[in-house]
Design a protein around this motif. Structure first.
Motif, mmCIF file in Angstrom:
data_model
loop_
_atom_site.group_PDB
_atom_site.id
_atom_site.type_symbol
_atom_site.label_atom_id
_atom_site.label_comp_id
_atom_site.label_asym_id
_atom_site.label_seq_id
_atom_site.Cartn_x
_atom_site.Cartn_y
_atom_site.Cartn_z
ATOM 1 N N ALA A 13 0.875 -1.341 -0.011
ATOM 2 C CA ALA A 13 -0.192 0.018 0.041
ATOM 3 C C ALA A 13 0.849 1.388 -0.127
ATOM 4 O O ALA A 13 0.596 2.244 -0.668
ATOM 5 C CB ALA A 13 -0.807 -0.110 1.290
ATOM 6 N N LEU A 14 2.007 1.341 0.684
ATOM 7 C CA LEU A 14 2.882 2.364 0.778
ATOM 8 C C LEU A 14 3.489 2.685 -0.530
ATOM 9 O O LEU A 14 3.487 3.997 -1.052
ATOM 10 C CB LEU A 14 3.884 2.176 1.901
ATOM 11 N N LEU A 15 3.969 1.436 -1.432
ATOM 12 C CA LEU A 15 4.550 1.898 -2.636
ATOM 13 C C LEU A 15 3.465 2.074 -3.656
ATOM 14 O O LEU A 15 3.725 3.070 -4.267
ATOM 15 C CB LEU A 15 5.346 0.436 -2.868
ATOM 16 N N GLU A 16 2.286 1.745 -3.463
ATOM 17 C CA GLU A 16 1.361 2.166 -4.345
ATOM 18 C C GLU A 16 0.829 3.386 -4.512
ATOM 19 O O GLU A 16 0.617 3.994 -5.419
ATOM 20 C CB GLU A 16 0.000 0.956 -4.446
ATOM 21 N N ASN A 17 0.839 4.003 -2.909
ATOM 22 C CA ASN A 17 0.489 5.458 -2.817
ATOM 23 C C ASN A 17 1.438 6.289 -3.504
ATOM 24 O O ASN A 17 1.044 7.377 -3.976
ATOM 25 C CB ASN A 17 0.350 5.484 -1.414
ATOM 26 N N ILE A 18 2.785 6.105 -3.075
ATOM 27 C CA ILE A 18 3.889 6.760 -3.759
ATOM 28 C C ILE A 18 4.108 6.936 -5.384
ATOM 29 O O ILE A 18 4.067 7.800 -5.813
ATOM 30 C CB ILE A 18 5.227 6.187 -3.156
ATOM 31 N N ALA A 19 3.769 5.600 -5.901
ATOM 32 C CA ALA A 19 3.620 5.634 -7.220
ATOM 33 C C ALA A 19 2.390 6.427 -7.903
ATOM 34 O O ALA A 19 2.647 7.130 -8.753
ATOM 35 C CB ALA A 19 3.383 4.076 -7.793
ATOM 36 N N ALA A 20 1.437 6.182 -7.024
ATOM 37 C CA ALA A 20 0.115 7.111 -7.577
ATOM 38 C C ALA A 20 0.334 8.489 -7.543
ATOM 39 O O ALA A 20 -0.123 9.349 -8.230
ATOM 40 C CB ALA A 20 -1.216 6.637 -6.685
ATOM 41 N N SER A 21 1.104 8.914 -6.463
ATOM 42 C CA SER A 21 1.403 10.509 -6.365
ATOM 43 C C SER A 21 2.169 10.991 -7.434
ATOM 44 O O SER A 21 2.241 12.235 -7.929
ATOM 45 C CB SER A 21 1.625 10.761 -4.938
ATOM 46 N N LEU A 22 2.989 10.056 -8.136
ATOM 47 C CA LEU A 22 4.071 10.403 -9.072
ATOM 48 C C LEU A 22 3.359 10.073 -10.541
ATOM 49 O O LEU A 22 4.012 10.185 -11.337
ATOM 50 C CB LEU A 22 5.121 9.745 -9.016
ATOM 51 N N GLU A 23 2.138 9.859 -10.255
ATOM 52 C CA GLU A 23 1.224 9.383 -11.661
ATOM 53 C C GLU A 23 1.964 8.189 -12.405
ATOM 54 O O GLU A 23 2.007 8.242 -13.722
ATOM 55 C CB GLU A 23 1.168 10.537 -12.646
ATOM 56 N N ILE A 24 2.361 7.246 -11.558
ATOM 57 C CA ILE A 24 2.845 6.157 -12.034
ATOM 58 C C ILE A 24 1.638 4.843 -12.290
ATOM 59 O O ILE A 24 1.170 4.564 -11.108
ATOM 60 C CB ILE A 24 4.125 5.203 -11.499
#
Length: 496
Positions: free
Chosen positions: A90-101
């Motif tokens: 969840a932590l990684l996916e939230n960071i990825a989403a914030s960078l539009e990945i």
């Protein structure tokens, strides 16, 4: 974003230009060298200079030949399952989403004190998923926010297009290195030209790589604050030499012996003050004293701290941990052991590792050989130490050896230390094993260091009569029964 895309285009154009420049110089040289004998043959007979130029052209063409590498069957990568660490995913996916990945994220736990990101592409070159490797020591020494800066840093390389440029830089570097190697000490001095070009390329590509690191650091600091980003850099720099030595000399050795030991508990024991083994000290010092050059792809810690927090110098922040993201210490260790091998290994505590594993395997190693303690007693140590260099032919490993005289002596010394341990085990001593520390064997109130015993024997400070006092007598305590030997045939794929 426009500035970032502009910088990416500039870096890509520069790397491609350098790559084209390398081949333009090489092909022009070959054409020029071939022109000399061709002209001589066309207008008159071939003379010595033409023959020499032809040989030089052939040498350069051979040095530039394509290196077709056979594809090796990669070992299956065992990813961390989502149900094993939902909080970390969840932590990684939230960071990825914030960078539009938008690519799918997979996690792999790795043994190194580092992190990486690797894209998985389909046959069209489109990214199917991103594999993110996270080192065990990061989870055990960084806070959740500090770990987030490390993840953001790696995602920053992806967003900045650095993962696309990497193969170009690697291939050009490899082409130059292979060419220089094949032309090394040639009579035509062609290697000097490519060596000069290679240094120039390394200098430019290193500056590009350093700028990429600064940009990734800036992104991490923007997302999670300069304090957390700085602390993460300082902690990784602090623990990396110790963890690398622990991995090489303790955890790796235990795995090769077929033992499943507590990873984080072993590292805590390893870091405690005490007299460490000589090879462990050298390993730590070698990591800590690495000289920085203009060709380094990463900036120094001081430079990175300055960029994040202008006017600041590196410090020593207190360690933390975020193992709750992977279910705790025991669950994290279990997940890592499952990730790299399906081979059966025996679980053992560090308290029992010395007796149940090391002592057992040492005894089995010499059993039935000419160095069996039943045949060759410890009192023979002064004689063996006095002719240590002549033992090479008896104890050398199978196959061709390229060890130097000093390397051969070190190899023989390590065997003698193990043999001393086997002898003392036969006499009722037990190994008191502490990760990183010198080996100690105890029997009642008697304590012996095999390494010190060997050093004293080499210096002719021991006598056979003195050593006979340690040999097993009728009233000496019997050795504690140990578990059956553990297989030591473990592969090394997880340390690559």
């Amino acid at each position: 974003m426009q500035t970032q895309e502009k910088n990416l285009r500039y870096r890509a154009i520069l790397i491609v230009a350098l790559w084209l420049g390398f081949w333009l110089i090489a092909l022009s040289l070959i054409a020029g060298l071939v022109w000399i004998p061709y002209t001589q043959i066309h207008f008159r007979s071939l003379n010595f200079s033409g023959a020499l130029a032809a040989i030089a052209a052939l040498s350069l063409a051979y040095a530039l030949r394509p290196r077709w590498q056979k594809k090796q069957h990669a070992n299956q990568v065992h990813l961390l399952q989502r149900d094993q660490a939902p909080a970390l995913y969840a932590l990684l996916e939230n960071i990825a989403a914030s960078l539009e990945i938008k690519a799918k994220v997979n996690i792999q736990l790795i043994a190194a004190a580092s992190a990486y990101i690797s894209p998985e592409r389909n046959w069209l070159g489109q990214i199917r998923s991103l594999e993110v490797g996270l080192g065990l020591p990061l989870l055990s020494t960084l806070s959740e926010r500090e770990l987030s800066t490390v993840i953001a840093h790696e995602f920053g390389h992806f967003v900045g297009g650095d993962l696309s440029l990497g193969p170009w830089i690697y291939r050009t570097r490899a082409s130059i290195a292979n060419t220089v190697y094949d032309l090394d000490d040639s009579i035509f001095f062609l290697d000097l030209l490519f060596l000069s070009y290679g240094k120039w390329f390394l200098r430019i590509s290193a500056s590009i790589s350093r700028s990429q690191e600064f940009a990734a650091d800036a992104l991490a600091a923007q997302k999670f604050g300069s304090a957390a980003s700085r602390a993460a850099l300082e902690k990784v720099h602090l623990i990396d030499p110790m963890w690398s030595a622990y991995l090489d000399h303790e955890l790796g050795a235990a795995l090769q012996r077929g033992a499943k030991v507590p990873i984080f508990d072993g590292f805590r024991r390893f870091c405690k003050p005490g007299i460490r083994r000589a090879e462990v000290i050298k390993s730590i010092q070698r990591s800590e004293n690495t000289t920085k050059t203009e060709f380094d792809t990463h900036p120094t810690l001081a430079e990175r701290i300055q960029a994040i927090c202008p006017g600041s110098e590196p410090g020593m922040p207190p360690l933390a941990e975020c193992l709750h993201l992977t279910g705790g210490e025991a669950a994290t260790e279990q997940a890592w052991y499952q990730s790299w091998s399906q081979q059966e290994i025996k679980e053992v505590s560090w308290e029992r590792y010395g007796v149940d594993v090391v002592q057992n395997q040492n005894s089995v190693r010499f059993s039935g050989s000419w160095m069996d303690p039943l045949k060759l007693s410890l009192s023979n140590l002064p004689d063996l130490a006095g002719r240590i260099d002549s033992l090479w032919e008896q104890l050398r490993p199978e196959g061709v050896s390229f060890l130097s005289p000093m390397g051969k002596r070190h190899y023989i010394s390590s065997i003698l230390v193990d043999w001393i341990c086997a002898c003392l085990t036969h006499y009722g001593f037990q190994l008191d094993y502490v990760p990183g520390k010198d080996l100690i064997l105890r029997r009642d109130e008697t304590t012996i260091s095999p390494r010190e015993l060997l050093e004293q024997a080499i210096e002719s400070k021991l006598s056979a009569e003195y050593l006979q006092q340690f040999e097993l007598t009728q009233d000496a305590p019997a050795q504690e029964p140990a578990s059956p030997p553990i297989s030591s045939t473990m592969n090394k794929e997880m340390f690559a």
